[in-house]
Design a protein around this motif. Sequence first.
Motif, PDB file in Angstrom:
ATOM      1  N   GLU A 106     -66.172  10.070 -30.457  1.00 24.78           N
ATOM      2  CA  GLU A 106     -65.035  10.672 -29.759  1.00 24.78           C
ATOM      3  C   GLU A 106     -63.727  10.484 -30.520  1.00 24.78           C
ATOM      4  O   GLU A 106     -62.735  11.142 -30.230  1.00 24.78           O
ATOM      5  N   SER A 113     -70.642  16.559 -27.969  1.00 28.35           N
ATOM      6  CA  SER A 113     -69.815  15.669 -27.140  1.00 28.35           C
ATOM      7  C   SER A 113     -68.654  16.377 -26.507  1.00 28.35           C
ATOM      8  O   SER A 113     -68.333  17.475 -26.717  1.00 28.35           O
ATOM      9  N   ARG A 137     -73.434  16.754 -33.834  1.00 34.02           N
ATOM     10  CA  ARG A 137     -73.191  15.743 -32.808  1.00 34.02           C
ATOM     11  C   ARG A 137     -71.800  15.881 -32.190  1.00 34.02           C
ATOM     12  O   ARG A 137     -71.624  15.645 -31.016  1.00 34.02           O
ATOM     13  N   GLU A 187     -79.715   1.773 -30.914  1.00 29.82           N
ATOM     14  CA  GLU A 187     -78.951   2.794 -31.641  1.00 29.82           C
ATOM     15  C   GLU A 187     -79.445   2.848 -33.076  1.00 29.82           C
ATOM     16  O   GLU A 187     -79.437   1.851 -33.790  1.00 29.82           O
ATOM     17  N   ASP A 201     -76.156   8.611 -33.007  1.00 27.43           N
ATOM     18  CA  ASP A 201     -75.795   9.567 -31.963  1.00 27.43           C
ATOM     19  C   ASP A 201     -74.438   9.274 -31.352  1.00 27.43           C
ATOM     20  O   ASP A 201     -73.866  10.105 -30.663  1.00 27.43           O
ATOM     21  N   ARG A 202     -73.903   8.053 -31.608  1.00 27.21           N
ATOM     22  CA  ARG A 202     -72.645   7.654 -30.980  1.00 27.21           C
ATOM     23  C   ARG A 202     -71.512   7.372 -31.951  1.00 27.21           C
ATOM     24  O   ARG A 202     -70.362   7.284 -31.543  1.00 27.21           O
ATOM     25  N   SER A 203     -71.822   7.153 -33.237  1.00 20.22           N
ATOM     26  CA  SER A 203     -70.762   6.702 -34.142  1.00 20.22           C
ATOM     27  C   SER A 203     -71.059   7.003 -35.607  1.00 20.22           C
ATOM     28  O   SER A 203     -72.184   7.323 -35.976  1.00 20.22           O
ATOM     29  N   PRO A 241     -66.458   5.429 -33.155  1.00 19.09           N
ATOM     30  CA  PRO A 241     -67.071   6.241 -32.099  1.00 19.09           C
ATOM     31  C   PRO A 241     -66.850   7.734 -32.367  1.00 19.09           C
ATOM     32  O   PRO A 241     -65.776   8.135 -32.835  1.00 19.09           O
TER      33      PRO A 241
END
Length: 163
Positions: free
Chosen positions: A113, A163, A159, A29, A88-90, A111
């Motif tokens: 999300e 999601s 980003r 990551e 890309d995730r957090s 995160p």
Amino acid sequence: MTDHDLSRRAAKLVAQVQEVAKGALPAGEQVLVAVRVNREGAVAATAAGAIGGAAGAVVAGKILEASGAEGEHADLFSDLQMALGLTDRSVVVTSRSSLSGKPKAFRGAIPLEHVEGVTHEPGRMGDELHLRLRSGTEVTFSCVKVDPGEVFAQALTERLGRS
């Protein structure tokens, strides 16, 4: 490392945040963009505390209390000076040195999300970023003038749209 055109200074900050967070992020990551920020009111609070004695400390506390975050992940925003990195995730949160401005300690990763959105407002003394989490937490940051606040906000928005 990133699909955003970054200056040398911005690329160096990305590398510094990556280095500080390397043991905490999943393998592979990568930090794509980073920005140095101050909590809203941090400059005034620091100045009030430094020159105002006991009365200044009370004013400093009220300024920071008014900009405080509540809810999930709020403890990540307890430092007055931070660096935020985006993967890309957090969203990666680090503290930073008050003397050098360099990221110094990993505080956590939120995160994507859990992130509802970000708003960017250009400013003369530095851009403002308003980060909104799905938990209801909202935090306002003042970007260091030479850092890419707008690029960070655009990259985060992109980003979130994926999601």
